[in-house]
Design a protein around this motif. Structure first.
Motif, PDB file in Angstrom:
ATOM      1  N   LEU A   1       0.822  -1.205   0.000  1.00 26.76           N
ATOM      2  CA  LEU A   1       0.000   0.000   0.000  1.00 26.76           C
ATOM      3  C   LEU A   1       0.859   1.259   0.000  1.00 26.76           C
ATOM      4  CD1 LEU A   1      -2.715  -0.975   2.659  1.00 26.76           C
ATOM      5  CD2 LEU A   1      -2.921  -1.054   0.168  1.00 26.76           C
ATOM      6  N   SER A   2       0.287   2.347  -0.476  1.00 28.53           N
ATOM      7  CA  SER A   2       0.954   3.645  -0.409  1.00 28.53           C
ATOM      8  C   SER A   2       0.915   4.160   1.025  1.00 28.53           C
ATOM      9  CB  SER A   2       0.257   4.643  -1.325  1.00 28.53           C
ATOM     10  OG  SER A   2      -1.066   4.890  -0.863  1.00 28.53           O
ATOM     11  N   ASP A   3       1.695   5.197   1.303  1.00 22.80           N
ATOM     12  CA  ASP A   3       1.704   5.780   2.646  1.00 22.80           C
ATOM     13  C   ASP A   3       0.317   6.243   3.057  1.00 22.80           C
ATOM     14  OD1 ASP A   3       4.378   5.297   2.643  1.00 22.80           O
ATOM     15  OD2 ASP A   3       4.993   7.386   2.357  1.00 22.80           O
ATOM     16  N   GLU A   4      -0.379   6.904   2.120  1.00 25.66           N
ATOM     17  CA  GLU A   4      -1.718   7.413   2.417  1.00 25.66           C
ATOM     18  C   GLU A   4      -2.679   6.268   2.725  1.00 25.66           C
ATOM     19  OE1 GLU A   4       0.108   8.217  -0.122  1.00 25.66           O
ATOM     20  OE2 GLU A   4       0.565  10.353   0.190  1.00 25.66           O
ATOM     21  N   ALA A   5      -2.567   5.174   1.973  1.00 25.16           N
ATOM     22  CA  ALA A   5      -3.455   4.032   2.187  1.00 25.16           C
ATOM     23  C   ALA A   5      -3.196   3.369   3.532  1.00 25.16           C
ATOM     24  CB  ALA A   5      -3.286   3.020   1.052  1.00 25.16           C
ATOM     25  N   VAL A   6      -1.921   3.318   3.939  1.00 20.26           N
ATOM     26  CA  VAL A   6      -1.591   2.732   5.240  1.00 20.26           C
ATOM     27  C   VAL A   6      -2.201   3.564   6.369  1.00 20.26           C
ATOM     28  CG1 VAL A   6       0.292   2.288   6.855  1.00 20.26           C
ATOM     29  CG2 VAL A   6       0.519   1.588   4.476  1.00 20.26           C
TER      30      VAL A   6
ATOM     31  N   ALA B   1      -6.541   4.403  10.464  1.00 25.79           N
ATOM     32  CA  ALA B   1      -7.709   5.123  10.977  1.00 25.79           C
ATOM     33  C   ALA B   1      -8.950   4.238  10.978  1.00 25.79           C
ATOM     34  CB  ALA B   1      -7.951   6.377  10.123  1.00 25.79           C
ATOM     35  N   ASP B   2      -9.090   3.378   9.965  1.00 24.99           N
ATOM     36  CA  ASP B   2     -10.250   2.486   9.906  1.00 24.99           C
ATOM     37  C   ASP B   2     -10.246   1.504  11.074  1.00 24.99           C
ATOM     38  OD1 ASP B   2     -11.148   3.705   7.623  1.00 24.99           O
ATOM     39  OD2 ASP B   2     -10.275   2.227   6.251  1.00 24.99           O
ATOM     40  N   PHE B   3      -9.087   0.924  11.334  1.00 24.73           N
ATOM     41  CA  PHE B   3      -8.998  -0.012  12.456  1.00 24.73           C
ATOM     42  C   PHE B   3      -9.224   0.689  13.797  1.00 24.73           C
ATOM     43  CE2 PHE B   3      -6.698  -3.104   9.658  1.00 24.73           C
ATOM     44  CZ  PHE B   3      -7.545  -4.184   9.907  1.00 24.73           C
ATOM     45  N   GLU B   4      -8.785   1.945  13.892  1.00 29.83           N
ATOM     46  CA  GLU B   4      -9.024   2.699  15.116  1.00 29.83           C
ATOM     47  C   GLU B   4     -10.518   2.942  15.312  1.00 29.83           C
ATOM     48  OE1 GLU B   4      -8.534   4.723  18.646  1.00 29.83           O
ATOM     49  OE2 GLU B   4      -7.132   3.442  17.536  1.00 29.83           O
ATOM     50  N   ALA B   5     -11.229   3.236  14.228  1.00 28.65           N
ATOM     51  CA  ALA B   5     -12.679   3.432  14.327  1.00 28.65           C
ATOM     52  C   ALA B   5     -13.368   2.160  14.808  1.00 28.65           C
ATOM     53  CB  ALA B   5     -13.230   3.860  12.968  1.00 28.65           C
ATOM     54  N   ILE B   6     -12.919   1.014  14.274  1.00 27.85           N
ATOM     55  CA  ILE B   6     -13.480  -0.265  14.722  1.00 27.85           C
ATOM     56  C   ILE B   6     -13.137  -0.498  16.187  1.00 27.85           C
ATOM     57  CG2 ILE B   6     -13.323  -2.772  14.428  1.00 27.85           C
ATOM     58  CD1 ILE B   6     -12.764  -2.224  11.438  1.00 27.85           C
TER      59      ILE B   6
ATOM     60  N   GLU C   1     -21.220   6.083  19.043  1.00 31.55           N
ATOM     61  CA  GLU C   1     -21.023   6.425  17.630  1.00 31.55           C
ATOM     62  C   GLU C   1     -19.606   6.113  17.153  1.00 31.55           C
ATOM     63  OE1 GLU C   1     -21.932  10.531  17.491  1.00 31.55           O
ATOM     64  OE2 GLU C   1     -24.119  10.267  17.597  1.00 31.55           O
ATOM     65  N   GLY C   2     -18.695   5.977  18.104  1.00 33.62           N
ATOM     66  CA  GLY C   2     -17.305   5.719  17.739  1.00 33.62           C
ATOM     67  C   GLY C   2     -16.520   6.959  17.399  1.00 33.62           C
ATOM     68  N   THR C   3     -17.072   8.130  17.687  1.00 32.23           N
ATOM     69  CA  THR C   3     -16.368   9.380  17.377  1.00 32.23           C
ATOM     70  C   THR C   3     -15.527   9.879  18.546  1.00 32.23           C
ATOM     71  OG1 THR C   3     -18.358  10.622  18.043  1.00 32.23           O
ATOM     72  CG2 THR C   3     -18.079  10.124  15.687  1.00 32.23           C
ATOM     73  N   LEU C   4     -15.680   9.261  19.716  1.00 33.20           N
ATOM     74  CA  LEU C   4     -14.934   9.641  20.908  1.00 33.20           C
ATOM     75  C   LEU C   4     -14.289   8.394  21.500  1.00 33.20           C
ATOM     76  CD1 LEU C   4     -14.279  12.043  22.876  1.00 33.20           C
ATOM     77  CD2 LEU C   4     -16.237  11.252  24.239  1.00 33.20           C
ATOM     78  N   GLY C   5     -12.986   8.461  21.784  1.00 29.95           N
ATOM     79  CA  GLY C   5     -12.291   7.324  22.367  1.00 29.95           C
ATOM     80  C   GLY C   5     -12.531   7.221  23.863  1.00 29.95           C
ATOM     81  N   THR C   6     -12.338   6.020  24.406  1.00 28.38           N
ATOM     82  CA  THR C   6     -12.587   5.808  25.840  1.00 28.38           C
ATOM     83  C   THR C   6     -11.585   6.564  26.712  1.00 28.38           C
ATOM     84  OG1 THR C   6     -11.285   3.770  25.739  1.00 28.38           O
ATOM     85  CG2 THR C   6     -13.669   3.559  25.496  1.00 28.38           C
ATOM     86  N   GLU C   7     -10.328   6.711  26.246  1.00 29.48           N
ATOM     87  CA  GLU C   7      -9.345   7.444  27.047  1.00 29.48           C
ATOM     88  C   GLU C   7      -9.743   8.906  27.184  1.00 29.48           C
ATOM     89  OE1 GLU C   7      -4.944   5.781  26.663  1.00 29.48           O
ATOM     90  OE2 GLU C   7      -5.809   6.214  24.699  1.00 29.48           O
ATOM     91  N   ALA C   8     -10.128   9.516  26.075  1.00 30.19           N
ATOM     92  CA  ALA C   8     -10.564  10.910  26.128  1.00 30.19           C
ATOM     93  C   ALA C   8     -11.826  11.043  26.969  1.00 30.19           C
ATOM     94  CB  ALA C   8     -10.805  11.441  24.717  1.00 30.19           C
ATOM     95  N   ALA C   9     -12.743  10.091  26.822  1.00 33.43           N
ATOM     96  CA  ALA C   9     -13.983  10.122  27.599  1.00 33.43           C
ATOM     97  C   ALA C   9     -13.684  10.060  29.091  1.00 33.43           C
ATOM     98  CB  ALA C   9     -14.882   8.963  27.184  1.00 33.43           C
ATOM     99  N   SER C  10     -12.741   9.202  29.479  1.00 37.02           N
ATOM    100  CA  SER C  10     -12.381   9.090  30.898  1.00 37.02           C
ATOM    101  C   SER C  10     -11.838  10.405  31.438  1.00 37.02           C
ATOM    102  CB  SER C  10     -11.346   7.984  31.090  1.00 37.02           C
ATOM    103  OG  SER C  10     -11.871   6.723  30.766  1.00 37.02           O
TER     104      SER C  10
END
Length: 456
Positions: A28-33, A38-43, A129-138
């Motif tokens: 993959l290209s740098d942008e694709a990586v 980001a996709d895996f982070e959303a999941i 919604e997956g727009t906020l991470g648990t660390e930030a929420a804490s």
């Protein structure tokens, strides 16, 4: 049960997607990586929200008032943390954080068994919604609760929640940036809370050091902000790139040009700071002397550079090389014993170089004389080029033509390495080991620019 089946199907599909991603990532290209990351982070965020939600449910079903009928105790676990850790395989620390956030996001349990209104509905919604991470929420929840505990109105707390959630999402803040933003907003909304919060921090300050079975001294510390600031500013000043040289990244650790990790260098820096303070003129005196380290060693071992020394008050010995290093520049009173334990010699009248001598050495050497080291004189220790046991340097003689400036690291390294340091024509020279130079040609090391070199 249907929800459980659905989640298992999602997990199965995700395993397939992960396998495909691993097989194609290298091409993959740098942008694709970065997009894949980001996709895996959303999941992962959605999965983390589910972990927090279910952990919160386990916490509610395990609350103390339920006694042996509670979920964790009915499953033969002493706490919900232990139960969640066993089911998930996660660390107790991670499970505790999930339980705590899950509990904070749920409404109070009502008398009829129902659940009251959620205290932080916006945070809960953004998590789902997956727009906020648990660390930030804490981090947001923690500071909002601090405001509520200080008596701030529900409207103020709700405003803080909305402001921080929106700022985190819109500005794409990291969890660390959210923590800092939350603390800043807390101080804006509750400026009078700084004093009582500081009183709590002051009561929690501590420093403990103890001898571990492996011979290392280990401990932990907790510093309030102003003391932490003194520590950090002092360490940073001594580790400034102007004097510390470049740093390199190896794995998760920074290393310096001399090969030490950042953690090792921190330990050396704090030790150097304490040693300097101990030798300062304004330090308290004991029987007229500054703080000293008493080292016991047999004369035979000291002359032959073998064996160990023993420091008063410590159970672990130090090697002969460390004893030699300490005798060069540390305020050490060495007590030498014979084979039968009799005291043969105690201390030396003029072992340490005077302030005037050190100024002369600073002018001559310009700092640590080790090649490529740029430590200035103020960060150096004075080393006896020819040790006191040699024929040409009898005990008690401490002259500038026998003194050399070395930083703490290279001073220690010299005493333990095959490199040797001698004086030739009033200039310090390093003699490399044979594996570096078969002829062992002395290398002039001073940084002084006024030395006249012989004509070629």
């Amino acid at each position: 049960m249907q929800a459980d089946v659905g989640l298992k199907k999602i997990a199965s599909d995700l395993r397939v997607a992960l396998g495909a991603a691993r097989a194609t990532t290298a091409g993959l290209s740098d942008e694709a990586v970065l997009e894949l990351l980001a996709d895996f982070e959303a999941i992962g965020r959605l999965a983390s929200a589910g972990q927090v939600h279910t952990a919160g449910e386990v916490g509610v079903r395990s609350r103390p008032e339920l006694g042996d009928g509670g979920l964790s105790r009915s499953q033969n676990f002493t706490s919900p943390v232990a139960l969640v850790a066993r089911v998930t395989g996660a660390s107790a620390r991670a499970c505790k954080a999930r339980l705590e956030l899950g509990r904070r996001l749920r409404g109070a349990v009502l008398l009829g068994g129902g659940e009251g209104p959620a205290p932080f509905p916006l945070i809960a919604q953004r998590l789902e919604e997956g727009t906020l991470g648990t660390e930030a929420a804490s981090g947001i929840v923690k500071q909002c609760i601090a405001l509520a505990d200080r008596g701030c109105s529900p409207d103020v707390v709700a405003l803080a929640e909305e402001t921080l959630v929106d700022q985190t999402i819109l500005c794409r803040l990291t969890a660390d940036e959210t923590f800092r933003a939350a603390i800043h907003l807390r101080e804006v909304l509750d400026p009078d809370g700084a004093e009582p919060r500081d009183e709590v921090l002051q009561m929690q300050r501590s420093l403990t050091i103890a001898l571990a079975p492996d011979g290392m001294y280990r401990g932990k510390f907790a510093l309030p902000p102003e003391q932490g600031g003194v520590w950090l500013s002092s360490i940073r000043a001594m580790q400034s790139p102007r004097v510390a040289g470049p740093r390199f990244v190896e794995g998760d650790e920074y290393t310096t040009a001399d090969g030490r990790t950042a953690a090792q260098k921190n330990a050396d820096t704090v030790t150097e700071l304490i040693a300097r303070a101990a030798g300062a003129e304004e330090m308290p005196r004991i029987n007229g002397a500054i703080a000293t380290v008493n080292v016991h060693m047999t004369l035979d071992d000291l002359e032959k550079g073998r064996g160990v020394g023993w420091i008063d008050g410590l159970d672990q010995p130090i090697p002969a090389s460390t004893v030699e290093q300490l005798r060069c520049s540390s305020p050490v009173a060495a007590t030498l014993f014979g084979d039968k334990g009799e005291v043969l010699y105690h201390g030396k009248a003029k072992r340490l170089f005077t302030a005037a001598q050190n100024r002369a050495l600073a002018a001559r050497d310009g700092g640590c004389v080790w090649p490529s080291c740029d430590r200035p004189p103020s960060f150096c220790e004075t080393h006896h080029a020819n040790e006191w046991v040699s024929d040409d340097h009898p005990p008690g003689r401490t002259d500038i033509d026998n003194g050399v400036l070395l930083c703490h690291f290279h001073h220690s390294h010299l005493h333990k390495s095959p490199w040797k340091l001698t004086m030739q024509g009033g200039v310090p020279h390093l003699i490399p080991p044979r594996w570096v130079d078969t002829e062992q040609k002395p290398i002039p090391t001073t940084r002084r620019r006024t030395i006249h070199r012989p004509a070629a």
